[in-house]
Design a protein around this motif. Sequence first.
Motif, PDB file in Angstrom:
ATOM      1  N   ASP A 179      27.334  46.189  34.146  1.00 33.09           N
ATOM      2  CA  ASP A 179      26.894  45.283  33.091  1.00 33.09           C
ATOM      3  C   ASP A 179      27.693  43.964  33.083  1.00 33.09           C
ATOM      4  OD1 ASP A 179      25.357  44.855  30.686  1.00 33.09           O
ATOM      5  OD2 ASP A 179      27.235  45.115  29.592  1.00 33.09           O
TER       6      ASP A 179
ATOM      7  N   GLY B  85      41.617  30.376  28.163  1.00 37.58           N
ATOM      8  CA  GLY B  85      41.397  29.635  26.926  1.00 37.58           C
ATOM      9  C   GLY B  85      40.248  30.144  26.084  1.00 37.58           C
ATOM     10  N   GLY B  86      40.074  31.444  26.011  1.00 37.64           N
ATOM     11  CA  GLY B  86      39.011  31.979  25.147  1.00 37.64           C
ATOM     12  C   GLY B  86      38.864  33.467  25.388  1.00 37.64           C
ATOM     13  N   ALA B  87      38.044  34.105  24.585  1.00 39.31           N
ATOM     14  CA  ALA B  87      37.810  35.535  24.749  1.00 39.31           C
ATOM     15  C   ALA B  87      36.924  35.776  25.969  1.00 39.31           C
ATOM     16  CB  ALA B  87      37.134  36.095  23.498  1.00 39.31           C
TER      17      ALA B  87
ATOM     18  N   LEU C 139      32.615  40.334  26.912  1.00 40.17           N
ATOM     19  CA  LEU C 139      32.521  40.963  25.596  1.00 40.17           C
ATOM     20  C   LEU C 139      31.211  40.638  24.900  1.00 40.17           C
ATOM     21  CD1 LEU C 139      36.024  40.289  24.020  1.00 40.17           C
ATOM     22  CD2 LEU C 139      35.021  42.507  24.542  1.00 40.17           C
ATOM     23  N   ARG C 140      30.573  39.564  25.324  1.00 40.28           N
ATOM     24  CA  ARG C 140      29.399  39.089  24.592  1.00 40.28           C
ATOM     25  C   ARG C 140      28.243  40.078  24.649  1.00 40.28           C
ATOM     26  NH1 ARG C 140      29.224  33.547  23.663  1.00 40.28           N
ATOM     27  NH2 ARG C 140      31.362  32.851  23.316  1.00 40.28           N
ATOM     28  N   ALA C 141      27.650  40.312  23.491  1.00 43.33           N
ATOM     29  CA  ALA C 141      26.481  41.191  23.438  1.00 43.33           C
ATOM     30  C   ALA C 141      25.330  40.577  24.230  1.00 43.33           C
ATOM     31  CB  ALA C 141      26.069  41.428  21.985  1.00 43.33           C
ATOM     32  N   GLU C 142      25.198  39.248  24.168  1.00 39.93           N
ATOM     33  CA  GLU C 142      24.204  38.528  24.965  1.00 39.93           C
ATOM     34  C   GLU C 142      24.960  37.674  25.970  1.00 39.93           C
ATOM     35  OE1 GLU C 142      20.683  38.064  24.784  1.00 39.93           O
ATOM     36  OE2 GLU C 142      20.830  39.952  23.696  1.00 39.93           O
TER      37      GLU C 142
ATOM     38  N   ASP D 220      30.811  29.620  28.851  1.00 39.55           N
ATOM     39  CA  ASP D 220      31.787  28.728  28.237  1.00 39.55           C
ATOM     40  C   ASP D 220      32.323  27.839  29.362  1.00 39.55           C
ATOM     41  OD1 ASP D 220      33.906  27.435  27.109  1.00 39.55           O
ATOM     42  OD2 ASP D 220      34.950  29.238  26.426  1.00 39.55           O
TER      43      ASP D 220
END
Lengths: 219, 98
Positions: free
Chosen positions: A36, A190-192, A196-199, A203
């Motif tokens: 995934d 510089g970010g998550a 992790l994003r569901a969709e 970035d």
Amino acid sequence: MLRAATWQGPSGLTEYAVTCETGNARRVLIVPPLFDEHNKLRHFLAETMRALATHATDSVLPDLPGTNESLAPLEAQTLAGWRQAVASAASQLGATHLLAVRGGALVLPGELPALACAPVSGPAILRGMIRARVIADREAGRESEREALLAMGRSEGIELAGYRLGAGLLRELESAEPAEAPAIAQADLGGAGLWLRAEPAHDPAQSLALARIVAERLA
Amino acid sequence: MASNLPIPVADAGGDADLVLRQVLQDVLGLSPEQVAAMDADSGLFGHLPELDSMAVAGLLTEIEDRLDIIVEDDEVDGEMLETYGGLLAFVCAKRAEG
């Protein structure tokens, strides 16, 4: 500019790769995340390749056999087979360095200098996929249980989160640790993590940051 | 997107509330304002189409990592996942156990 290329997989099938080349001596092969997370990070990887080009670095992103455009069955794949495939792709596609992303770090061959971006262990990947299966089963009114699913997977393979894993791959994932390679922490981008994003989402700043760090550390 | 923007903390839950909102921000791709506006009744699993079983699994794993708790599979049910308040209450109870 991104272009399609092909290489010969270990089973003899033609496999695809995406390349971004402008004739630089340095050529990084990106070992993609597994399952995934590959879908979630595909846009991020493509933009990272474009960003690498601005740092005098060519790049190539091959499909692991059984994933993405590959015609090989996923169920027949193993971590050992993927490691061999990465080594073969690196040789055929002229890579000078490797950049593994997330679960790609589980299938890094030792031949070339490598970096691992936010590497993840096999047990962590498996834990998430089993949990997704248990939640989906419960939603469908079926009770399933982690240990029973793992036992089935070890003997006959199992479908988790839409991916049909063979018994060999499942057993390898239960204990696989990222290869020893210098790691790039997600926090440095510089970010998550976009995995992790569901969709699936992108970035641009994270791609630029990864390309800059890779160019610096491989220089 | 910066991941450590200040977010108003509700009275209940303390840093668990803060961490939970941050994880939801990272998983759902929400703005700090959107995630700050969530209240106990805000719907999650079953209300947000993008929050499928794989996304929920990732959400729980991230909560485990950031709050240093372990969520057993048999503790995961529709009720705890249905609303923000349900999830926060579950997480707070898990922390109290540990």
